[in-house]
Design an enzyme around this catalytic site. Sequence first.
Site, PDB file in Angstrom:
ATOM      1  N   GLU B  44       0.835  -1.198   0.000  1.00  0.00           N
ATOM      2  CA  GLU B  44       0.000   0.000   0.000  1.00  0.00           C
ATOM      3  C   GLU B  44       0.874   1.255   0.000  1.00  0.00           C
ATOM      4  O   GLU B  44       1.803   1.368   0.804  1.00  0.00           O
ATOM      5  CB  GLU B  44      -0.875  -0.045   1.257  1.00  0.00           C
ATOM      6  CG  GLU B  44      -1.937   1.039   1.335  1.00  0.00           C
ATOM      7  CD  GLU B  44      -2.885   0.835   2.531  1.00  0.00           C
ATOM      8  OE1 GLU B  44      -2.625  -0.069   3.358  1.00  0.00           O
ATOM      9  OE2 GLU B  44      -3.875   1.585   2.633  1.00  0.00           O
ATOM     10  N   LYS B 127      -9.255   2.039  -3.020  1.00  0.00           N
ATOM     11  CA  LYS B 127      -9.648   1.354  -1.783  1.00  0.00           C
ATOM     12  C   LYS B 127     -11.078   1.733  -1.383  1.00  0.00           C
ATOM     13  O   LYS B 127     -11.439   2.919  -1.423  1.00  0.00           O
ATOM     14  CB  LYS B 127      -8.667   1.789  -0.691  1.00  0.00           C
ATOM     15  CG  LYS B 127      -8.787   1.119   0.656  1.00  0.00           C
ATOM     16  CD  LYS B 127      -7.664   1.666   1.573  1.00  0.00           C
ATOM     17  CE  LYS B 127      -7.594   0.968   2.906  1.00  0.00           C
ATOM     18  NZ  LYS B 127      -6.414   1.427   3.699  1.00  0.00           N
ATOM     19  N   CYS B 163      -5.839  -3.587   2.002  1.00  0.00           N
ATOM     20  CA  CYS B 163      -5.847  -3.615   3.467  1.00  0.00           C
ATOM     21  C   CYS B 163      -7.241  -3.697   4.096  1.00  0.00           C
ATOM     22  O   CYS B 163      -7.842  -4.765   4.102  1.00  0.00           O
ATOM     23  CB  CYS B 163      -5.079  -2.395   3.986  1.00  0.00           C
ATOM     24  SG  CYS B 163      -4.313  -2.674   5.607  1.00  0.00           S
ATOM     25  N   GLY B 329      21.289   9.109  28.123  1.00  0.00           N
ATOM     26  CA  GLY B 329      21.796   9.036  29.485  1.00  0.00           C
ATOM     27  C   GLY B 329      21.810   7.589  29.956  1.00  0.00           C
ATOM     28  O   GLY B 329      20.852   6.857  29.726  1.00  0.00           O
ATOM     29  N   LEU B 330      22.891   7.179  30.613  1.00  0.00           N
ATOM     30  CA  LEU B 330      22.962   5.827  31.166  1.00  0.00           C
ATOM     31  C   LEU B 330      22.945   5.940  32.688  1.00  0.00           C
ATOM     32  O   LEU B 330      23.885   6.447  33.293  1.00  0.00           O
ATOM     33  CB  LEU B 330      24.247   5.127  30.715  1.00  0.00           C
ATOM     34  CG  LEU B 330      24.423   4.928  29.208  1.00  0.00           C
ATOM     35  CD1 LEU B 330      25.718   4.175  28.926  1.00  0.00           C
ATOM     36  CD2 LEU B 330      23.235   4.191  28.599  1.00  0.00           C
ATOM     37  N   GLY B 332      22.422   3.336  34.772  1.00  0.00           N
ATOM     38  CA  GLY B 332      22.642   2.061  35.437  1.00  0.00           C
ATOM     39  C   GLY B 332      21.350   1.281  35.608  1.00  0.00           C
ATOM     40  O   GLY B 332      21.369   0.122  35.997  1.00  0.00           O
ATOM     41  N   GLY B 333      20.228   1.887  35.306  1.00  0.00           N
ATOM     42  CA  GLY B 333      18.931   1.227  35.457  1.00  0.00           C
ATOM     43  C   GLY B 333      18.551   0.420  34.230  1.00  0.00           C
ATOM     44  O   GLY B 333      19.238   0.435  33.203  1.00  0.00           O
ATOM     45  N   SER B 336      17.383   2.522  30.588  1.00  0.00           N
ATOM     46  CA  SER B 336      18.438   3.018  29.710  1.00  0.00           C
ATOM     47  C   SER B 336      19.287   1.864  29.179  1.00  0.00           C
ATOM     48  O   SER B 336      19.786   1.920  28.050  1.00  0.00           O
ATOM     49  CB  SER B 336      19.293   4.069  30.415  1.00  0.00           C
ATOM     50  OG  SER B 336      19.836   3.577  31.617  1.00  0.00           O
ATOM     51  N   ASN B 406      13.230  17.727  40.205  1.00  0.00           N
ATOM     52  CA  ASN B 406      13.009  17.978  38.782  1.00  0.00           C
ATOM     53  C   ASN B 406      14.193  18.710  38.152  1.00  0.00           C
ATOM     54  O   ASN B 406      14.540  18.466  36.995  1.00  0.00           O
ATOM     55  CB  ASN B 406      11.734  18.812  38.585  1.00  0.00           C
ATOM     56  CG  ASN B 406      10.468  17.991  38.744  1.00  0.00           C
ATOM     57  OD1 ASN B 406      10.463  16.793  38.490  1.00  0.00           O
ATOM     58  ND2 ASN B 406       9.396  18.635  39.174  1.00  0.00           N
ATOM     59  N   LYS B 551       1.738  15.777  30.245  1.00  0.00           N
ATOM     60  CA  LYS B 551       3.121  15.310  30.124  1.00  0.00           C
ATOM     61  C   LYS B 551       3.285  14.401  28.911  1.00  0.00           C
ATOM     62  O   LYS B 551       4.275  14.468  28.204  1.00  0.00           O
ATOM     63  CB  LYS B 551       3.524  14.538  31.378  1.00  0.00           C
ATOM     64  CG  LYS B 551       4.017  15.405  32.499  1.00  0.00           C
ATOM     65  CD  LYS B 551       4.725  14.536  33.523  1.00  0.00           C
ATOM     66  CE  LYS B 551       4.970  15.295  34.805  1.00  0.00           C
ATOM     67  NZ  LYS B 551       5.448  14.396  35.868  1.00  0.00           N
TER      68      LYS B 551
END
Lengths: 579, 579
Positions: B44, B127, B163, B329-330, B332-333, B336, B406, B551
């Site tokens: 398509e 279609k 489709c 950003g790393l 360690g969790g 990420s 924050n 958010k």
Amino acid sequence: MPILRLALAQTNPRLGDFSHNSLHIVNTVRYAFDHGADLVAFGEMVLTGYPIEDLATRPDFLKESWAVLQRVAKDIADAGAGSIPVLVGFPHGPVDDVEHSAHSPSAIAYNSVAVLQDGRVIGIYNKHHLPNYSVFDEYRIFRPGHDAVVVHVAGADIALAICEDIWREGGPVAAIAEVKPSLLLVMNGSPFEREKDEVRLPLVQRRAEQVNAPVVYLNIVGGQDDLVFDGGSFVTNSSGKLLARAHQFVEQTLVMDIDLKESSSHGAQLGPGVAVIDAGYGHPQRLSRTPVHAEIAPQLEINEQIWDALVLGMRDYVEKNGFSSVILGLSGGIDSAVCAALAVDAIGPERVYGVSMPSRYSSDHSRSDADDLAERLGIHIRTESIADLVLPVEQQLHLEGISAENLQARIRGIILMGLSNAEGHLVLTTGNKTEIAVGYSTIYGDSVGGFAPIRDVPKTLVWELAQWRNAHARKKGLTPPIPENSITKPPSAELRPGQVDQDTLPDYDVLDAILDAYITERVGRDVIIARGFEPNMVDRVITLVDRAEWKRRQGAIGPKISQMAFGRDRRLPVTFTRN
Amino acid sequence: MPILRLALAQTNPRLGDFSHNSLHIVNTVRYAFDHGADLVAFGEMVLTGYPIEDLATRPDFLKESWAVLQRVAKDIADAGAGSIPVLVGFPHGPVDDVEHSAHSPSAIAYNSVAVLQDGRVIGIYNKHHLPNYSVFDEYRIFRPGHDAVVVHVAGADIALAICEDIWREGGPVAAIAEVKPSLLLVMNGSPFEREKDEVRLPLVQRRAEQVNAPVVYLNIVGGQDDLVFDGGSFVTNSSGKLLARAHQFVEQTLVMDIDLKESSSHGAQLGPGVAVIDAGYGHPQRLSRTPVHAEIAPQLEINEQIWDALVLGMRDYVEKNGFSSVILGLSGGIDSAVCAALAVDAIGPERVYGVSMPSRYSSDHSRSDADDLAERLGIHIRTESIADLVLPVEQQLHLEGISAENLQARIRGIILMGLSNAEGHLVLTTGNKTEIAVGYSTIYGDSVGGFAPIRDVPKTLVWELAQWRNAHARKKGLTPPIPENSITKPPSAELRPGQVDQDTLPDYDVLDAILDAYITERVGRDVIIARGFEPNMVDRVITLVDRAEWKRRQGAIGPKISQMAFGRDRRLPVTFTRN
């Protein structure tokens, strides 16, 4: 010829707030009843607020809405006003029937108007035509209705329609004309656009002639996210002559007597596909009441309409989201000055907090113009210099050039968000439509904020509105709110020494004209060039717009005042590599 | 019984990139012709990429698309492959006719397939069914087609569908069955969803029985903003038996011989509403070629499908937007870590830049786990401590508590955006679906970035995918990419001493179960409670979700892997005060 007393309730519903909306409906009906009304009508979807978007696809929300509707009917009766019919817009569902598979699988409700009387729902009209263009997604979330509905009250036949129903040629108006109604009553949730009122009146006049009856065009009012419903409800007679008009941008219950032709249904059925709802004899004192005459509110000039739309949009966003105050950066420039003036008109100076955030590149006038503005408006102002905050980041990361310019804007964003978190203000972001369209801003910098008052206002119109607002103050003998210097000086982001916008951008007159053609009119390169713009310039602007999609998607919403705002950000794909 | 050689081109178009797409189409046709194909089909909207959203409403875009289509037909003929029919998806417009006013005023095109042969367009199928739910907005931007189209080639009748046409009961399939086609060829732009392949096959099997003919289900492949098209094209015989299947998540041209029943049209018209397009005798060497047998690619287990979808979504977003590298950003969790592992699988370790940004509250393991991850993956890593950058802002603005928490996240956002601006990386934001749903993040802080790899992955699935990816590596004798400690330690934002996620949030097992019911299934409070969840817990989660809308609207998009992602951010109103 029956004389009917109509109460046309132009109200400002709160989205999803059933307790506020139902209380407001019941109080308004009580008021109308006390003023002798034979019938009370509200706008589209007043029970829930409008537009409810995907809430309409949630069975629990629809069930709650139906329960609330029943309670409203009872509360009206308990208040002693149950004898007159009351028309209330609401989402009607969930329904599940054979039609289902032929339509959107998520659409399980109609966009409807209920007729309430004697404590219960005595009839329902389902909207036929579901707009699915511009800001509307109704085909996604609603099913189309098929039947016509006539409310028979006090010897008159009131035919019902909802908004888009009368905008389509070949819509239900043709069927309605055949039943020869005494009146056509159209409930709307019709958002403000520049010059839209110049389209609505002629349309309604045409429909009045088609059905050979007076037409009521009843709108809601209020800001809802990026939409501003402007009210301005009105009534024409069967030849299209204006009989009454409510004010724009305010809540108002218009009570009027109208002379109608006799019912042709006499309360009996009119034919297949037309439901006649017998709604009694009107107000119990209808024969003894004193006549009332309808008001025709004066029309506002276009800049006042736009200003008022922006003010209402901001006020309702602040209030409906429960903020006590707003905060914004004051650069001394025209955009932040206009945003601050709008905020003062929306919620008053004591709830507006300005922050002057000078850097090492800020001119003296940026500070003095900001101070002058704050003094004229009577708002709070403080100064937070960014110099000592920018330097450590700049040095640690070795930023220079545009990266360092963006850093300044982002530190300002951090200051505003920090103060917002600490003190509870809503952050206003002051970008105008022109800079948003071409991406002339720092993502997570000056684009930070929850509400963007002039998001849909091109730069040239920002200046025009500033001048209009100052003249408006002068006319009333008041201090013009916006410093003359902010209007006349060349616009600059002041992120490096001597920088002005026109280092990077075309003249705003030219830029706005090309943007209007490309974005609002949706015409292409060749058409724009044929209008006399330089090909290089046109290509440059189109490329800027196509590349700025991602920045726009990250920005806050704002009141919509034109056909093609950026409020519907996801309508253009982001990875769009057209050359 | 004619034996037809089909070339089913499962390609990855680039949105709006006419030169890339047309070159790719011509090259693929050339390849298919060299392999003796009688007919080549693409998915398509391959000429423009899919979904084109509001580009379909721009006359200039449609005109350009039509001109490109003609050029593609010519180029195919010039390449010596003009004798076989080639089926290419494209937007067909602008059209302006009497139907116009009955539909969306912005819809001026059909979603179509063109049949190309001998250097020109010899037929077009439009279609019928335009999906307008979930991620689809087609009723907004397209008009519905009405006629059936049969391509008569080499003694067989190939009926066409696009489709959604086969997903609706009572759609064009019934009309197609009546023309007794030799084959039903369905072109799709069908995005990946968990377990969607378990829906597609039974559906196609049912359609095969209905039309009593084999069915080709041909899909596109590739990431496009928040959608991932997974390919996995397949063919069944008339009883629904699987004859061939292409791999998921890769471009592939499946060439196969298929034994078809004789045409019933014999190239003549079949009746009103059915266009028969005579497309010749097939490949010039069709009688002398060596038979080929179709491949049936093995099915991937569900976690591998999800992983591959996330990898493809990221790779295509990076490549189609022209980025050379990504930065993230790393902490360690786990989030990420999984994002970094996905990035490496998408674009290779040398294009992935990790930044460890410890604060005074960071644990030792956050740094050591980040280093361990970077070493396992072979990616770049640097450390930018935020302590000296946070302090001046915190002191100048007197921030404390959540405002100060924050601030830390926002300084990290500034670092990533600064490095992005200076070095040209795309910033990845590592939030998962659970925290995005409940708003457990800092706006303009950890939500900063252009692409969100796990935006639609609930936290519990993040862990499951991490374990799957490690096991997958072990099976191949390779180093598991994700440190065991990142998987097993309790999740924490580390914005104050000793903080863990479960200070603020319910256990992730419970939270994800409630979110899945409320968001994906769209059931309400009472239904969720009836499933055994505590009423207080359910209310708390629902309130969090309803309040987090703003958010979510500000966040970046990511690959979609379930029915209700947050990609369509504007689908819930923001000012929604339901209690």
